[in-house]
Design a protein around this motif. Structure first.
Motif, mmCIF file in Angstrom:
data_model
loop_
_atom_site.group_PDB
_atom_site.id
_atom_site.type_symbol
_atom_site.label_atom_id
_atom_site.label_comp_id
_atom_site.label_asym_id
_atom_site.label_seq_id
_atom_site.Cartn_x
_atom_site.Cartn_y
_atom_site.Cartn_z
ATOM 1 N N ALA A 46 0.806 -1.221 0.000
ATOM 2 C CA ALA A 46 0.000 0.000 0.000
ATOM 3 C C ALA A 46 0.843 1.277 0.000
ATOM 4 O O ALA A 46 0.571 2.212 -0.757
ATOM 5 N N SER A 47 1.858 1.350 0.849
ATOM 6 C CA SER A 47 2.662 2.572 0.940
ATOM 7 C C SER A 47 3.416 2.890 -0.353
ATOM 8 O O SER A 47 3.456 4.048 -0.783
ATOM 9 N N PRO A 48 4.025 1.902 -1.033
ATOM 10 C CA PRO A 48 4.626 2.211 -2.333
ATOM 11 C C PRO A 48 3.614 2.732 -3.351
ATOM 12 O O PRO A 48 3.930 3.648 -4.125
ATOM 13 N N CYS A 49 2.407 2.177 -3.336
ATOM 14 C CA CYS A 49 1.367 2.677 -4.237
ATOM 15 C C CYS A 49 1.003 4.118 -3.901
ATOM 16 O O CYS A 49 0.790 4.949 -4.799
ATOM 17 N N LEU A 50 0.947 4.434 -2.601
ATOM 18 C CA LEU A 50 0.633 5.798 -2.183
ATOM 19 C C LEU A 50 1.708 6.770 -2.656
ATOM 20 O O LEU A 50 1.401 7.848 -3.188
ATOM 21 N N MET A 51 2.982 6.413 -2.465
ATOM 22 C CA MET A 51 4.070 7.288 -2.889
ATOM 23 C C MET A 51 4.038 7.503 -4.393
ATOM 24 O O MET A 51 4.224 8.617 -4.884
ATOM 25 N N PHE A 52 3.815 6.437 -5.139
ATOM 26 C CA PHE A 52 3.748 6.562 -6.598
ATOM 27 C C PHE A 52 2.596 7.464 -7.012
ATOM 28 O O PHE A 52 2.750 8.342 -7.870
ATOM 29 N N ASP A 53 1.446 7.268 -6.394
ATOM 30 C CA ASP A 53 0.253 8.031 -6.768
ATOM 31 C C ASP A 53 0.439 9.523 -6.498
ATOM 32 O O ASP A 53 0.043 10.362 -7.311
ATOM 33 N N ILE A 54 1.056 9.863 -5.358
ATOM 34 C CA ILE A 54 1.239 11.281 -5.009
ATOM 35 C C ILE A 54 2.275 11.938 -5.919
ATOM 36 O O ILE A 54 2.035 12.986 -6.523
ATOM 37 N N LEU A 55 3.444 11.307 -6.041
ATOM 38 C CA LEU A 55 4.553 11.943 -6.739
ATOM 39 C C LEU A 55 4.400 11.923 -8.256
ATOM 40 O O LEU A 55 4.889 12.816 -8.939
ATOM 41 N N SER A 56 3.725 10.914 -8.785
ATOM 42 C CA SER A 56 3.572 10.845 -10.243
ATOM 43 C C SER A 56 2.711 11.979 -10.777
ATOM 44 O O SER A 56 2.824 12.346 -11.955
ATOM 45 N N GLN A 57 1.873 12.568 -9.920
ATOM 46 C CA GLN A 57 0.968 13.626 -10.376
ATOM 47 C C GLN A 57 1.403 15.015 -9.896
ATOM 48 O O GLN A 57 0.648 15.974 -10.040
ATOM 49 N N GLU A 58 2.615 15.105 -9.327
ATOM 50 C CA GLU A 58 3.164 16.392 -8.931
ATOM 51 C C GLU A 58 4.192 16.841 -9.972
ATOM 52 O O GLU A 58 4.895 16.015 -10.554
ATOM 53 N N SER A 59 4.284 18.149 -10.183
ATOM 54 C CA SER A 59 5.305 18.673 -11.085
ATOM 55 C C SER A 59 6.668 18.581 -10.420
ATOM 56 O O SER A 59 6.781 18.598 -9.187
ATOM 57 N N LEU A 60 7.709 18.474 -11.237
ATOM 58 C CA LEU A 60 9.059 18.367 -10.692
ATOM 59 C C LEU A 60 9.441 19.611 -9.900
ATOM 60 O O LEU A 60 10.208 19.531 -8.934
#
Length: 314
Positions: A46-60
Motif C-alpha cells: 500500500a505505501s509504495p502505491c501511495l508514494m507513486f500516486d502522489i509523486l507521479s501527479q506532482e510537477s518536478l
C-alpha cells in the motif's frame, strides 16, 4: 483561526483511526497476527502505491522545491544530536539507536502533514519535497543500517542492493519518473484504468499504519519502560521543539525565506514523528516499544507546538 481549528480536526481524525485499531485488538478482531499483517501489507504494497500516486501527479518544480534544503538540514541536525546524546548518555545498541534517530527526524508528512498543509498552509503539495527527502534518503539509509545491524554483518554488496529491497523507494522513484515523462509529453501518461487501482490501494496505506499503531497500544502501558523514558522524551523534544527552531534559523537566516514560505517551513518541521517509524521497527522487530512511545508522545504534543508556531508566525 479557522485553519488552526481545521488542523486540530485533522488530528482528531487520526486519533479516531488509531482508536479503532486499539478497539479491534481489544476485541481480538483479525486474530493475533492482525497487526503483523497490516504492517507488512502497508510496507510492501500500500505505501509504495501511495508514494507513486502522489509523486507521479506532482510537477518536478514542486517535488524539488527549495524548501527541501531547510527540511533536510534541520532533520539532519536533530538526528546527529540524538546520536551524540545516545553515545554519551543512553548507550542504546545500533538498531535501537537507529530507531531513535528516525524518531527524532522523521516527519509525519502523510496522514498529518497533508491535512496540516491543506488547512493551515493552504497547499497540500508542500509536503511533496518532504516525502521525496524521507523516502529517497532517510528511509533507505535507516533501513540499510537496520538490515546490516540486525543481521550482524556488513557487506558492500548488501548495502548496494538495499534500494532494491525498499518498496517505498521504488514507488517514489517510479512516481518521479512518471512525473518527468508526463511533463515532457504534456499529459499524465498513466491511463485511468491502471492509475485508479494504484490510487485505491495507496489510499489504504495510512489507515492500515494507524490501525496497526493502535493495535500496538493494546496490552501495553506507554512510557512504562523507565530505562528508555529519558530517551523517549528526548526524541520528542528534538522532533517537536528543536527541529522547528532549527528550521526557522535555516529558513530565515540562511535561505532568506520570509512570509508564507518561512511559515510553511517551520510548521512542517513541527509535524510529529511519522507512524512509518513504528512500521520499520516492526518490520525488523527492534525498538518497537521505543518507536511506539516516541511517536505517541510526539503526536500528543505536536498540536500544541503547531498552534504556538501559528500564533507567532501566521
Amino acid at each position: 483561526m479557522a485553519g488552526l481549528i481545521s488542523a486540530m480536526e485533522g488530528f482528531c481524525v487520526i486519533g479516531i483511526v488509531i482508536l479503532v485499531g486499539y478497539i479491534a485488538a481489544r476485541m481480538r478482531i483479525g486474530g493475533p497476527n492482525a497487526q503483523y499483517v497490516l504492517n507488512r501489507f502497508s510496507f510492501f504494497v500500500a505505501s509504495p502505491c501511495l508514494m507513486f500516486d502522489i509523486l507521479s501527479q506532482e510537477s518536478l518544480g514542486v517535488i524539488f522545491d527549495s524548501s527541501i534544503i531547510v527540511a533536510f538540514f534541520s532533520a539532519m541536525a536533530v538526528g546527529v544530536v540524538f546520536l551524540i546524546l545516545n553515545h554519551f548518555f543512553f548507550k542504546l545498541k545500533a538498531p535501537d539507536a537507529t530507531i531513535g534517530c528516525l524518531n527524532s527526524l522523521y516527519l509525519n508528512s502523510n496522514n498529518i502533514g497533508l491535512p496540516i498543509a491543506t488547512y493551515i498552509l493552504g497547499n497540500p503539495a508542500l509536503v511533496a519535497p518532504i516525502l521525496l527527502m524521507q523516502q529517497a534518503v532517510f528511509t533507505p539509509v535507516g533501513l540499510t543500517v537496520l538490515d546490516v545491524t540486525t543481521k550482524g554483518r556488513v557487506r558492500v554488496r548488501d548495502i548496494l542492493k538495499q534500494p532494491l529491497h525498499q518498496p517505498l523507494l521504488i514507488g517514489t522513484l517510479l512516481g518521479i519518473i512518471v512525473s518527468l515523462i508526463s511533463s515532457k509529453v504534456g499529459y499524465f501518461v498513466i491511463p485511468s484504468f491502471i492509475d485508479d487501482p494504484i490510487s485505491m490501494i495507496g489510499d489504504s496505506a495510512v489507515p492500515m499504519i494507524l490501525m496497526a499503531f493502535g493495535m500496538s497500544l493494546y496490552g501495553t502501558k506507554p512510557m512504562a519502560d523507565k530505562r528508555g523514558r529519558s530517551a523517549t522524551i528526548t526524541v520528542a523534544v528534538l522532533k517537536n521543539v528543536v527541529m522547528p527552531i532549527a528550521a526557522f534559523i535555516l529558513a530565515f537566516f540562511v535561505m532568506g525565506f520570509r512570509g508564507p514560505t518561512l511559515y510553511a517551513c517551520v510548521v512542517l518541521a513541527a509535524l510529529p514523528t511519522g507512524q512509518n517509524v513504528y512500521n520499520y521497527a516492526a518490520r525488523y522487530n527492534v525498538g518497537m516499544t521505543f518507536a511506539r512511545d516516541g511517536i505517541l508522545l510526539s503526536t500528543v504534543t505536536s498540536p500544541i507546538v503547531i498552534a504556538l508556531v501559528a500564533f507567532l508566525l501566521s
